[in-house]
Scaffold this motif. Sequence first.
Motif, mmCIF file in Angstrom:
data_model
loop_
_atom_site.group_PDB
_atom_site.id
_atom_site.type_symbol
_atom_site.label_atom_id
_atom_site.label_comp_id
_atom_site.label_asym_id
_atom_site.label_seq_id
_atom_site.Cartn_x
_atom_site.Cartn_y
_atom_site.Cartn_z
ATOM 1 N N VAL A 139 0.840 -1.199 0.000
ATOM 2 C CA VAL A 139 0.000 0.000 0.000
ATOM 3 C C VAL A 139 0.878 1.253 0.000
ATOM 4 O O VAL A 139 0.587 2.223 -0.710
ATOM 5 C CB VAL A 139 -0.982 -0.021 1.194
ATOM 6 C CG1 VAL A 139 -1.634 1.338 1.405
ATOM 7 C CG2 VAL A 139 -2.041 -1.097 0.989
ATOM 8 N N ALA A 140 1.964 1.233 0.767
ATOM 9 C CA ALA A 140 2.867 2.388 0.795
ATOM 10 C C ALA A 140 3.488 2.626 -0.584
ATOM 11 O O ALA A 140 3.589 3.775 -1.036
ATOM 12 C CB ALA A 140 3.960 2.180 1.844
ATOM 13 N N GLY A 152 3.463 5.757 -5.579
ATOM 14 C CA GLY A 152 3.352 5.762 -7.029
ATOM 15 C C GLY A 152 2.206 6.624 -7.523
ATOM 16 O O GLY A 152 2.354 7.391 -8.482
ATOM 17 N N LEU A 153 1.059 6.506 -6.872
ATOM 18 C CA LEU A 153 -0.096 7.322 -7.266
ATOM 19 C C LEU A 153 0.169 8.802 -7.041
ATOM 20 O O LEU A 153 -0.155 9.638 -7.897
ATOM 21 C CB LEU A 153 -1.347 6.885 -6.493
ATOM 22 C CG LEU A 153 -1.989 5.578 -6.931
ATOM 23 C CD1 LEU A 153 -3.082 5.165 -5.950
ATOM 24 C CD2 LEU A 153 -2.543 5.690 -8.348
ATOM 25 N N ALA A 154 0.755 9.146 -5.895
ATOM 26 C CA ALA A 154 1.017 10.548 -5.573
ATOM 27 C C ALA A 154 1.949 11.194 -6.597
ATOM 28 O O ALA A 154 1.803 12.375 -6.926
ATOM 29 C CB ALA A 154 1.612 10.661 -4.164
ATOM 30 N N PRO A 190 3.922 5.315 -13.637
ATOM 31 C CA PRO A 190 3.304 4.194 -14.362
ATOM 32 C C PRO A 190 3.956 2.866 -13.968
ATOM 33 O O PRO A 190 4.666 2.236 -14.746
ATOM 34 C CB PRO A 190 3.608 4.541 -15.819
ATOM 35 C CG PRO A 190 4.949 5.217 -15.749
ATOM 36 C CD PRO A 190 4.925 6.003 -14.456
ATOM 37 N N ILE A 191 3.736 2.423 -12.731
ATOM 38 C CA ILE A 191 4.455 1.261 -12.206
ATOM 39 C C ILE A 191 3.527 0.091 -11.900
ATOM 40 O O ILE A 191 2.322 0.261 -11.691
ATOM 41 C CB ILE A 191 5.245 1.605 -10.928
ATOM 42 C CG1 ILE A 191 4.311 2.126 -9.822
ATOM 43 C CG2 ILE A 191 6.345 2.615 -11.245
ATOM 44 C CD1 ILE A 191 4.964 2.318 -8.469
ATOM 45 N N ALA A 192 4.135 -1.071 -11.872
ATOM 46 C CA ALA A 192 3.510 -2.276 -11.342
ATOM 47 C C ALA A 192 4.326 -2.683 -10.119
ATOM 48 O O ALA A 192 5.540 -2.443 -10.058
ATOM 49 C CB ALA A 192 3.495 -3.386 -12.385
ATOM 50 N N ILE A 193 3.657 -3.298 -9.155
ATOM 51 C CA ILE A 193 4.267 -3.650 -7.869
ATOM 52 C C ILE A 193 3.967 -5.117 -7.579
ATOM 53 O O ILE A 193 2.832 -5.566 -7.779
ATOM 54 C CB ILE A 193 3.674 -2.786 -6.733
ATOM 55 C CG1 ILE A 193 3.862 -1.298 -7.023
ATOM 56 C CG2 ILE A 193 4.267 -3.181 -5.376
ATOM 57 C CD1 ILE A 193 2.917 -0.396 -6.251
#
Length: 159
Positions: free
Chosen positions: A32-33, A38-40, A44-47
């Motif tokens: 979640v962190a 990433g959103l903030a 354009p990432i995957a985790i």
Amino acid sequence: MTGSELLDELEAQESRLVFDRFDEQVAWQVGVALREAGLAAGLPIAISIRRNGQELFHAALPGASADNDGWLARKSAVVDRYGRSSLRVGEEFRVNGGSFDEDSRLDTQLFAAHGGAFPVLVRGTGCVGSIAVSGLPQLEDHRLVVETLEAVLEQLKQA
């Protein structure tokens, strides 16, 4: 920074970013962190967060693609094999005058020693999984994971 200096820094990161425990709740907290960071930043990432071969967390943010999932799997496979960050493994080959892709004798369709996957290290146990990000240049993928781990480990220490 020279290759040797980078290797020293990567080794120091792995020495200090160690969990006392790593269960589903901790994996969720880390995931979640990473997602919120990433959103903030509009990344354009995957985790992916894995423990002992089980995926405990996965997220794809706007702009990430299925290619990123492939990179996550390949970078995490390097962590599983070597117990060190994917960036560190690749850098070790480079510093020693080689190339991971050519000298590791591993299938490059399954393994990628590019930055972005970090070992889940548990005190007294060792490497039990990986925390990986894909979608940015490799040093930025790695930095995002490390900075997030530093913050989450500090939160866990305060709890």
